[in-house]
Design an enzyme around this catalytic site. Structure first.
Site, PDB file in Angstrom:
ATOM      1  N   LYS A  53       0.841  -1.203   0.000  1.00 15.24           N
ATOM      2  CA  LYS A  53       0.000   0.000   0.000  1.00 15.24           C
ATOM      3  C   LYS A  53       0.874   1.250   0.000  1.00 15.24           C
ATOM      4  CE  LYS A  53      -3.854  -2.382   2.173  1.00 15.24           C
ATOM      5  NZ  LYS A  53      -4.570  -2.778   3.391  1.00 15.24           N
ATOM      6  N   GLN A  97      -4.222  -1.264   9.635  1.00 17.02           N
ATOM      7  CA  GLN A  97      -4.288  -2.609   9.072  1.00 17.02           C
ATOM      8  C   GLN A  97      -4.908  -3.574  10.086  1.00 17.02           C
ATOM      9  OE1 GLN A  97      -3.337  -3.406   5.849  1.00 17.02           O
ATOM     10  NE2 GLN A  97      -4.186  -5.426   6.240  1.00 17.02           N
ATOM     11  N   ASP A 120     -10.546   3.692   4.280  1.00 12.26           N
ATOM     12  CA  ASP A 120     -11.087   2.334   4.143  1.00 12.26           C
ATOM     13  C   ASP A 120     -12.616   2.356   4.104  1.00 12.26           C
ATOM     14  OD1 ASP A 120      -9.301   0.246   3.788  1.00 12.26           O
ATOM     15  OD2 ASP A 120      -8.809   0.060   5.924  1.00 12.26           O
TER      16      ASP A 120
END
Ligand code: NDP
Length: 282
Positions: A53, A97, A120
């Site tokens: 990422k 994460q 997200d």
């Protein structure tokens, strides 16, 4: 094989080139888009994901930092880091994460992220905006699926979309995005009776379960578009999806491969969400 391939790598390349242009335009206006990825602990799969990422951001000319902490980091300390990043004008996106170590409450952590930096799209206010048809951020994986369907000009309005899986990060937001495009949506899960009877009705079939090759060709309606979100590691180390590609591709009109389908699109849409967040600050 008769199905055409929905190629996530090729589409990602095109979208990432657009992202790089948007990043350059923003930077020229004094706003360099910035994403922080937080990793707590040493989960090997997570380490690969977070590095990919950060690298994808940097490759597109964005600012990106990986903040990595020991598995023993306290919940309070993590919330403190999020508060600092919420207040940092150089940071437009914050991604924590998952999974987090067991002593940390994931829900509390996600709710601590400023909704306008929640790239997200997991914060309840962003889930609510999506649910009410006015999304701020679309969760990356379903957003990527919608881009793939659009790129292949798959008609959605009035078609029957069947989603297998109802997680908050894939199945449910996938259903909302398809519903917003006026599909008729069915969501299946582990208590669904006669899954095959459901999947055989699908014009668009999305598998997001986490069970290797559980959707076989005999469960696919001829001509259906099959999207395989699953990423499963087999005992020999190879990756496979939730769909049995060999048999399903004989029946489907379009199909995503694993790897090279939805996976690369997920990271690409994280970049898009970060750009969108940065553009909103202008
Ligand atoms: P979850 O484990 O959170 O959800 C799985 C869903 O599948 C649940 O809703 C579960 O039902 C349902 N399910 C389980 N068994 C069955 C069954 N026999 N029949 C019907 N439904 C079933 O997984 P995620 O949504 O997080 O991920 C799903 C898959 O997608 C995984 O392989 C994951 O690795 C992959 N993934 C891939 C991404 C990508 O970028 N390509 C991103 C995110 C995930 P119930 O709710 O009843 O338990």
């Amino acid at each position: 094989m008769s199905a055409q391939i929905l190629d996530g790598n090729a589409l990602s390349k095109t979208i990432r080139a657009e992202v790089a242009q948007r990043a350059q335009a923003l930077t020229a206006r004094g706003v360099k888009p910035g994403l922080v990825v937080i990793l707590v602990g040493e989960n090997p799969a997570s380490q690969v994901y977070v590095r990919n990422k950060v690298k994808a951001c940097l490759d597109c000319g964005m600012h990106s930092v990986l903040e990595q902490y020991e598995a023993t980091l306290s919940e309070a300390a993590l919330l403190g880091h999020i508060a600092r990043l919420n207040a940092d004008p150089a940071i437009h996106g914050i991604l924590v994460q998952l999974p987090l170590p067991k002593h940390i409450d994931e829900h509390k952590v996600i709710e601590a992220i400023a909704p306008e930096k929640d790239v997200d799209g997991f914060h309840v206010s962003n889930a609510g905006l999506l649910m009410t048809g006015n999304p701020l951020f679309r969760p990356c994986t379903p957003y990527g699926v919608m881009k793939m369907l659009a790129a292949a000009q798959v008609p959605i309005k009035g078609n029957h979309a069947v989603i297998v899986g109802r997680s908050n990060i894939v199945g449910k937001p996938m259903a909302m995005l398809l519903l917003q495009e006026s599909a008729t949506v069915t969501i299946c899960h582990s208590a669904t009776r006669d899954l095959k009877a459901m999947t055989l009705q699908a014009d668009i079939l999305v598998a997001a379960v986490g069970r290797p090759r559980m959707i076989t060709g005999d469960m696919v309606k001829p001509g259906a578009v099959v999207v395989d979100v699953g990423i499963n590691r087999l005992p020999d180390g190879k990756l496979c999806g939730d769909v049995d590609f060999a048999s399903a591709s004989e029946v489907a009109s379009w199909i995503t491969p694993v790897p090279g389908g939805v996976g690369p699109m997920t990271i690409t849409m994280l970049l898009v969400n970060t750009i969108e967040a940065a553009e909103r600050t202008l």
